[in-house]
Scaffold this active site. Structure first.
Site, short mmCIF file in Angstrom:
data_model
loop_
_atom_site.label_atom_id
_atom_site.label_comp_id
_atom_site.label_asym_id
_atom_site.label_seq_id
_atom_site.Cartn_x
_atom_site.Cartn_y
_atom_site.Cartn_z
N LYS A 83 -69.30 -15.45 6.82
CA LYS A 83 -68.82 -13.88 6.40
C LYS A 83 -70.09 -13.08 5.67
O LYS A 83 -69.69 -12.04 5.29
CB LYS A 83 -67.89 -13.97 5.57
N SER A 123 -61.34 -8.40 9.60
CA SER A 123 -61.74 -7.58 8.49
C SER A 123 -61.81 -5.96 8.48
O SER A 123 -61.90 -5.66 9.78
CB SER A 123 -63.17 -7.92 8.12
N ALA A 124 -61.70 -5.28 7.63
CA ALA A 124 -61.85 -3.92 7.79
C ALA A 124 -63.09 -3.54 8.24
O ALA A 124 -63.34 -2.24 8.89
CB ALA A 124 -61.66 -3.23 6.16
N TYR A 147 -71.60 -9.58 12.24
CA TYR A 147 -70.31 -10.19 11.65
C TYR A 147 -69.03 -9.41 12.25
O TYR A 147 -68.12 -10.13 12.72
CB TYR A 147 -70.51 -10.11 10.16
N LYS A 151 -65.66 -10.63 14.71
CA LYS A 151 -64.35 -10.69 14.36
C LYS A 151 -63.67 -9.78 15.52
O LYS A 151 -62.58 -10.16 15.94
CB LYS A 151 -64.34 -9.75 12.82
N ASN A 197 -71.43 -9.82 -2.55
CA ASN A 197 -70.34 -9.01 -3.06
C ASN A 197 -70.14 -8.50 -4.53
O ASN A 197 -70.81 -9.33 -5.28
CB ASN A 197 -68.86 -9.51 -2.42
N ARG A 229 -64.23 1.51 -2.19
CA ARG A 229 -63.94 0.45 -1.47
C ARG A 229 -62.19 0.47 -1.96
O ARG A 229 -61.79 0.64 -3.07
CB ARG A 229 -64.27 -1.08 -1.67
N GLY A 291 -77.03 -0.58 5.50
CA GLY A 291 -75.83 -0.93 6.17
C GLY A 291 -74.55 -0.69 5.46
O GLY A 291 -73.56 -0.84 5.98
P1 NAD Z 1 -65.05 -18.80 2.59
O1 NAD Z 1 -66.49 -18.86 3.07
O2 NAD Z 1 -64.65 -18.90 1.08
O3 NAD Z 1 -64.04 -19.78 3.53
C1 NAD Z 1 -64.26 -20.06 4.73
C2 NAD Z 1 -63.93 -21.58 4.99
O4 NAD Z 1 -64.18 -21.83 6.31
C3 NAD Z 1 -65.00 -22.47 3.96
O5 NAD Z 1 -64.18 -23.26 3.64
C4 NAD Z 1 -65.95 -22.94 5.21
O6 NAD Z 1 -66.37 -24.28 4.85
C5 NAD Z 1 -65.18 -23.10 6.50
N1 NAD Z 1 -65.63 -22.86 7.63
C6 NAD Z 1 -66.57 -22.08 8.01
N2 NAD Z 1 -67.09 -22.30 9.59
C7 NAD Z 1 -66.24 -23.41 9.76
C8 NAD Z 1 -66.11 -24.04 10.90
N3 NAD Z 1 -67.06 -23.78 11.90
N4 NAD Z 1 -65.26 -25.09 10.91
C9 NAD Z 1 -64.53 -25.53 9.98
N5 NAD Z 1 -64.55 -24.94 8.67
C10 NAD Z 1 -65.34 -23.78 8.71
O7 NAD Z 1 -64.67 -17.40 2.94
P2 NAD Z 1 -63.38 -16.48 2.45
O8 NAD Z 1 -63.80 -15.22 1.77
O9 NAD Z 1 -62.30 -17.21 2.32
O10 NAD Z 1 -62.84 -15.93 3.97
C11 NAD Z 1 -61.93 -16.24 4.99
C12 NAD Z 1 -62.06 -15.66 6.16
O11 NAD Z 1 -61.38 -14.23 5.77
C13 NAD Z 1 -63.22 -15.72 7.00
O12 NAD Z 1 -63.04 -15.70 8.44
C14 NAD Z 1 -63.78 -14.48 6.56
O13 NAD Z 1 -64.56 -13.88 7.54
C15 NAD Z 1 -62.57 -13.52 6.37
N6 NAD Z 1 -62.57 -12.26 5.48
C16 NAD Z 1 -63.14 -12.52 4.39
C17 NAD Z 1 -63.32 -11.34 3.47
C18 NAD Z 1 -63.92 -11.45 1.91
O14 NAD Z 1 -64.22 -10.45 1.41
N7 NAD Z 1 -63.66 -12.70 1.45
C19 NAD Z 1 -63.00 -10.16 3.93
C20 NAD Z 1 -62.62 -9.83 5.17
C21 NAD Z 1 -62.43 -10.87 6.01
C1 UD1 Z 2 -68.95 -6.49 2.46
C2 UD1 Z 2 -69.38 -6.49 3.86
C3 UD1 Z 2 -68.38 -6.23 4.79
C4 UD1 Z 2 -67.02 -7.44 4.26
C5 UD1 Z 2 -66.80 -7.28 2.93
C6 UD1 Z 2 -65.73 -8.57 2.42
C7 UD1 Z 2 -71.47 -5.54 3.93
C8 UD1 Z 2 -72.51 -4.45 4.37
N1 UD1 Z 2 -70.23 -5.36 3.99
O1 UD1 Z 2 -68.42 -5.31 2.19
O2 UD1 Z 2 -68.61 -6.54 6.30
O3 UD1 Z 2 -66.09 -7.23 5.39
O4 UD1 Z 2 -67.88 -7.40 2.13
O5 UD1 Z 2 -65.51 -7.93 1.22
O6 UD1 Z 2 -71.99 -6.45 3.15
N2 UD1 Z 2 -72.40 -3.30 -4.79
C9 UD1 Z 2 -72.99 -3.05 -5.93
N3 UD1 Z 2 -73.90 -3.89 -6.29
C10 UD1 Z 2 -73.77 -5.31 -5.87
C11 UD1 Z 2 -72.75 -5.61 -4.73
C12 UD1 Z 2 -72.13 -4.49 -4.05
O7 UD1 Z 2 -73.16 -1.90 -6.02
O8 UD1 Z 2 -74.43 -6.11 -6.34
C13 UD1 Z 2 -71.35 -1.99 -4.16
C14 UD1 Z 2 -71.83 -2.03 -2.57
O9 UD1 Z 2 -72.78 -0.78 -2.25
C15 UD1 Z 2 -70.39 -1.38 -2.15
C16 UD1 Z 2 -69.25 -2.01 -2.96
O10 UD1 Z 2 -70.12 -2.61 -4.35
O11 UD1 Z 2 -70.42 0.16 -2.41
C17 UD1 Z 2 -68.52 -3.47 -2.40
O12 UD1 Z 2 -69.60 -3.98 -1.97
P1 UD1 Z 2 -69.20 -5.80 -1.47
O13 UD1 Z 2 -68.52 -6.20 -2.41
O14 UD1 Z 2 -70.52 -6.00 -0.98
O15 UD1 Z 2 -68.09 -5.19 -0.18
P2 UD1 Z 2 -68.52 -4.35 1.23
O16 UD1 Z 2 -69.84 -3.49 1.11
O17 UD1 Z 2 -67.30 -3.36 1.12
#
Ligand code: NAD
Ligand code: UD1
Length: 323
Positions: A83, A123-124, A147, A151, A197, A229, A291
């Protein structure tokens, strides 16, 4: 029994907790590429229930086939994926392999074993540059990084399977920005490296593991110039999945935004975090991060109408660090 791919990760482990508490049996398949094996015991400690865990990869079709033959799986909750946006730009094939090929293997094994219900973590980010806000589920999809494309590819595969097989039910949940952790403090978001993040970064600054927060840009067209956000509490988010499981009785392809419907700027989030934890966060304004979009948030009405779900946790509560 539910098969939860990526179930030891941040969101998957929170889902495992609420699913076990709701009475489901849960089998996690995770390759531990971004999680720790001890999360299994933590989930069991919170729930006082046992969590089945197989260490393995979703790209391993033989393993998946064995799992579907050995266990009686009623639905798959598919969290497994990579991710990190910047990493996906540097290593696109790794992302297509893990996220797209991995999902393809999973879907093939499901089809071979007549398992026809899946919930997918999207994801959004699939929406891309906003044509209008808030994003609703009809908003055009136009990802701006690999990424996001991975999705969207998986969404398309699910859509096409549902067209071909009218008994198949696939729900795509488009998450906005998940934050927070289970109130026990036992599980949470714990990136192995320096976080990308905002929220995990803030927590590291609060714990003095990093010196200050870099605010990426203060010249956006938002209330205070910083990025805006839709931050959604992870417990609310995983409750949304429980509601979605009930919705799987409806065959076909369904898409829902999971967000709060409310935008928060970086400075507003920092301020809520300071209040919630009674601390001061050092911060420095830096240039924009490449980005990044200026602002986006969810229209969350469809999930409310169809899934009877909405986010209820306040921003302040989501910002509170549980020790
Ligand atoms: P995370 O990395 O904490 O969890 C993902 C888990 O998947 C991990 O435990 C990793 O070991 C496992 N994994 C990855 N590739 C694998 C594979 N090939 N086979 C088996 N296991 C595998 O991430 P998360 O934040 O818990 O995200 C979960 C899902 O939600 C992801 O698909 C991510 O893209 C999606 N998502 C997350 C966010 C976010 O901000 N956290 C936002 C939008 C979407
Ligand atoms: C990021 C991903 C997005 C993903 C999402 C999951 C990018 C470009 N996008 O989004 O694809 O789905 O995470 O939650 O990475 N910020 C700071 N300082 C920091 C970190 C972030 O100012 O150290 C700001 C960023 O500029 C943004 C906001 O905080 O405005 C949120 O950032 P972040 O948590 O990384 O999420 P997204 O950018 O929304």
């Amino acid at each position: 029994m539910l098969l939860v791919t990526g179930g030891l990760g941040y969101i998957g482990s929170h889902f495992a907790v609420v699913a076990l508490q709701a009475g489901y049996e849960v089998l996690v398949l995770d390759n531990l590429s971004n999680s720790h094996a001890n999360v299994k015991e933590k989930v069991e400690k919170i729930t006082q229930k046992s969590l089945d865990f197989i260490e393995g990869d979703i790209r391993d079709e033989e393993l998946l086939d064995d799992i579907f033959k050995q266990y009686s799986i009623e639905a798959v909750i598919h969290f497994a994926g990579l991710k990190a946006v910047a990493e996906s730009v540097a290593k696109p094939l790794l992302y297509y392999d893990n996220n797209v090929s991995g999902s393809l293997s999973l879907l093939k094994a499901m089809q071979n074993n007549k398992v026809n219900k899946i919930i997918f973590s999207s994801s959004a980010t699939v929406y891309g540059e906003p044509k209008y806000l808030p994003y609703d589920e009809q908003h055009p999809t136009n990802p701006i990084n690999p990424y996001g494309y991975t999705k969207l590819h998986v969404e398309h595969m699910l859509r096409d399977i549902c067209t071909a097989d009218n008994a198949f039910a696939a729900i795509t949940l488009r998450y906005f920005n998940p934050i927070g952790a289970h109130p026990s403090g036992l599980i949470g978001e714990n990136p192995k490296d320096i976080p990308n993040n905002l929220m995990p970064y803030l927590i590291k600054v609060a714990n003095s593991e990093l010196p200050y927060l870099q605010v990426f840009g203060d010249d956006y067209e938002t209330r205070d110039g910083t990025g805006e956000r839709d931050y959604i509490n992870v417990m609310d988010l995983v409750e949304g999945h429980l509601s979605a499981i009930n919705y799987l009785v409806n065959a076909g392809f369904h898409v829902f935004n999971l967000g709060t419907g409310k935008g928060t700027t970086v400075l507003e989030l920092v301020s809520a975090f300071e209040t919630a934890n009674n601390i001061v966060i050092e911060k420095k304004i830096k240039s924009r991060r490449e980005g990044d979009l200026a602002k986006f948030w969810a229209k969350a009405d469809l999930a409310k109408k169809e899934l009877h779900w909405e986010a209820t946790t306040s921003l302040l509560d989501s910002c509170r660090i549980v020790q």
